[in-house]
Design a protein around this motif. Structure first.
Motif, PDB file in Angstrom:
ATOM      1  N   SER A  41       0.821  -1.217   0.000  1.00  0.00           N
ATOM      2  CA  SER A  41       0.000   0.000   0.000  1.00  0.00           C
ATOM      3  C   SER A  41       0.853   1.265   0.000  1.00  0.00           C
ATOM      4  CB  SER A  41      -0.943   0.003   1.212  1.00  0.00           C
ATOM      5  OG  SER A  41      -0.205   0.118   2.414  1.00  0.00           O
ATOM      6  N   ILE A  46       5.013   3.229  -4.461  1.00  0.00           N
ATOM      7  CA  ILE A  46       4.562   4.069  -5.579  1.00  0.00           C
ATOM      8  C   ILE A  46       4.583   3.289  -6.901  1.00  0.00           C
ATOM      9  CG2 ILE A  46       4.976   6.223  -6.826  1.00  0.00           C
ATOM     10  CD1 ILE A  46       4.025   6.612  -3.930  1.00  0.00           C
ATOM     11  N   CYS A  72       3.983   0.123  -7.159  1.00  0.00           N
ATOM     12  CA  CYS A  72       2.780  -0.721  -7.106  1.00  0.00           C
ATOM     13  C   CYS A  72       1.560   0.105  -7.526  1.00  0.00           C
ATOM     14  CB  CYS A  72       2.568  -1.267  -5.697  1.00  0.00           C
ATOM     15  SG  CYS A  72       3.898  -2.343  -5.119  1.00  0.00           S
ATOM     16  N   LYS A  73       1.541   1.338  -7.076  1.00  0.00           N
ATOM     17  CA  LYS A  73       0.424   2.237  -7.397  1.00  0.00           C
ATOM     18  C   LYS A  73       0.376   2.476  -8.913  1.00  0.00           C
ATOM     19  CE  LYS A  73      -1.234   6.849  -6.243  1.00  0.00           C
ATOM     20  NZ  LYS A  73      -0.685   8.176  -5.969  1.00  0.00           N
ATOM     21  N   LYS A  74       1.559   2.684  -9.485  1.00  0.00           N
ATOM     22  CA  LYS A  74       1.623   2.915 -10.942  1.00  0.00           C
ATOM     23  C   LYS A  74       1.136   1.686 -11.706  1.00  0.00           C
ATOM     24  CE  LYS A  74       5.396   6.326 -11.292  1.00  0.00           C
ATOM     25  NZ  LYS A  74       4.878   7.295 -12.272  1.00  0.00           N
ATOM     26  N   ARG A 109      -0.986  -0.564 -10.604  1.00  0.00           N
ATOM     27  CA  ARG A 109      -2.437  -0.657 -10.438  1.00  0.00           C
ATOM     28  C   ARG A 109      -3.144   0.342 -11.356  1.00  0.00           C
ATOM     29  NH1 ARG A 109      -5.427   0.848  -4.856  1.00  0.00           N
ATOM     30  NH2 ARG A 109      -7.361   1.358  -5.912  1.00  0.00           N
ATOM     31  N   GLU A 110      -2.590   1.544 -11.448  1.00  0.00           N
ATOM     32  CA  GLU A 110      -3.198   2.571 -12.310  1.00  0.00           C
ATOM     33  C   GLU A 110      -3.147   2.160 -13.777  1.00  0.00           C
ATOM     34  OE1 GLU A 110      -2.361   6.396  -9.349  1.00  0.00           O
ATOM     35  OE2 GLU A 110      -1.048   6.081 -11.085  1.00  0.00           O
ATOM     36  N   TYR A 132      -2.912  -5.940  -0.941  1.00  0.00           N
ATOM     37  CA  TYR A 132      -1.824  -5.194  -0.290  1.00  0.00           C
ATOM     38  C   TYR A 132      -1.246  -6.075   0.812  1.00  0.00           C
ATOM     39  CZ  TYR A 132      -3.062  -0.847  -2.680  1.00  0.00           C
ATOM     40  OH  TYR A 132      -3.281   0.115  -3.618  1.00  0.00           O
TER      41      TYR A 132
END
Lengths: 100, 187
Positions: free
Chosen positions: A29, A32, A34-36, A38-39, A52
Motif C-alpha cells: 500500500s 509508488i 505498485c500504485k503505478k 495498479r493505475e 496489499y
C-alpha cells in the motif's frame, strides 16, 4: 469492488473490467511503483484482483508470501501474475504487451 | 485490508520531505525532483514509521523487526549501489545527478536485497546495543595482530561508507544520518 471472486485470497479486492485472463497484483500500500502498476491496469480497463500484502497480518500474510514465492522467489513488489506468468516490477511495456 | 493507522497529514509529509531534501543536498545526494512522486514515498516512510517504529523502505515488505530490517531502513544499504548502477535507489526517492538533470531515464530497478534465506547466511548484522559495539569489538581488531596498530578502531557506515576513527560509532552518521546501530567495526 470488494470481493474474493476469481482469486486465491479472501482478502483481495476485485476491480471489474474486460476479461483478459486471470490477473493478480501483489502490491504494497505504501509503494509508488505498485500504485503505478495498479493505475496502468485500471487505465487498461481489464478485470483484475489486487492485494496489499503489507496490510495483511499473521497467517494471511504468510499465505500471500508463499503464493508470491511461487512466481517470484525474491518476494519483491509489485508482482503481477497474468495467467500464471509473473512480471516483477513496474515494467510498463511488458505489462501492456501481456494485456494484448 | 484496512489501514488502521491515521494518514500522515500533508504538513507532516512536507516537513519530512524538506528535511530529507536538505540532508540529501548536504550529503551530496539528490531527492527525486518529481515532487508528487517523492512526497508519495515520504508518506510511505511516515506510514511505516507508525506501523513498525522505523522508516522502512515503502517499496519493500518490512518484517516488523528492526534488526532484521536494518538494511532497508531509509536510506537503505543498497541505495548508493543502485543510484550508481540504475540512476536511482530501489524506490527512486534518491536519484543520480544525471537523472536529476534529465540526462538519464529511470527504468525498473532490480531488487539488490538478497532474499531472506540468503540474508540470514550473510555476515552477522551489527550488534544493536551500543554496549557490545563499544566493548566486545574494540577488544578484537579485525586486521589481526601485528598488521595494524591503531590508537582507536575505525567504524564504517553501512549506508554510505563513511569512516571514522573513534572509540565507538557516532550517534548518527554525519553524511547520511544513519543511526549508530547501522555502523560496523571496519578496522
Amino acid at each position: 469492488m470488494v470481493s474474493s471472486y476469481g482469486c486465491d485470497f479472501m482478502n483481495s479486492e476485485h476491480v471489474a473490467g474486460n476479461d483478459k485472463g486471470k490477473i493478480m497484483l501483489y502490491a504494497l500500500s505504501t509503494c509508488i511503483w505498485c500504485k503505478k502498476t495498479r493505475e496502468l491496469l485500471q487505465s487498461s480497463a481489464v478485470a483484475f484482483d489486487y492485494i496489499y500484502v503489507d496490510l495483511l497480518k499473521g497467517e494471511d500474510r504468510v499465505q500471500a508470501i508463499d503464493e508470491i514465492k511461487k512466481y517470484n522467489p525474491g518476494t519483491s513488489f509489485p508482482t503481477l501474475v497474468i495467467d500464471g506468468k509473473a512480471i516483477v516490477g513496474f515494467r510498463e511495456k511488458e505489462i501492456k504487451e501481456a494485456l494484448g | 485490508m484496512e489501514n488502521d493507522y491515521p494518514e500522515p497529514s500533508p504538513e507532516e509529509i512536507d516537513r519530512l520531505y524538506s528535511r530529507l531534501e536538505k540532508e540529501a543536498r548536504q550529503g551530496g545526494y539528490n531527492l527525486n525532483s518529481d515532487g508528487e512522486f517523492a512526497r508519495g514515498l515520504v508518506k510511505g516512510l511516515l506510514v511505516n514509521e507508525r506501523r513498525y517504529g522505523y522508516q522502512a523502505c515503502p517499496c519493500r515488505l518490512a518484517a516488523d523487526d528492526k534488526i532484521a530490517d536494518l538494511d532497508i531502513i531509509c536510506p537503505c544499504y543498497y541505495r548508493d549501489a543502485d543510484v550508481t548502477e540504475f540512476g536511482a535507489c530501489y524506490c527512486a526517492l534518491y536519484v543520480s545527478k544525471a537523472v536529476l538533470k534529465g540526462e538519464q531515464k529511470l527504468g525498473s530497478i532490480l531488487e539488490r536485497r538478497p532474499p531472506k534465506e540468503e540474508r540470514q547466511k550473510l555476515q552477522p548484522q551489527p550488534e544493536p546495543q551500543s554496549k557490545s559495539l563499544l566493548s566486545a569489538s574494540v577488544a578484537e581488531p579485525r586486521a589481526g595482530p601485528g598488521t595494524l596498530k591503531l590508537s582507536v578502531p575505525v567504524w564504517r557506515c553501512l549506508v554510505c561508507g563513511y569512516l571514522c576513527g573513534r572509540d565507538g560509532p557516532p550517534e548518527i552518521c554525519p553524511i547520511c544520518k544513519a543511526g549508530k546501530e547501522r555502523f560496523e567495526r571496519f578496522i
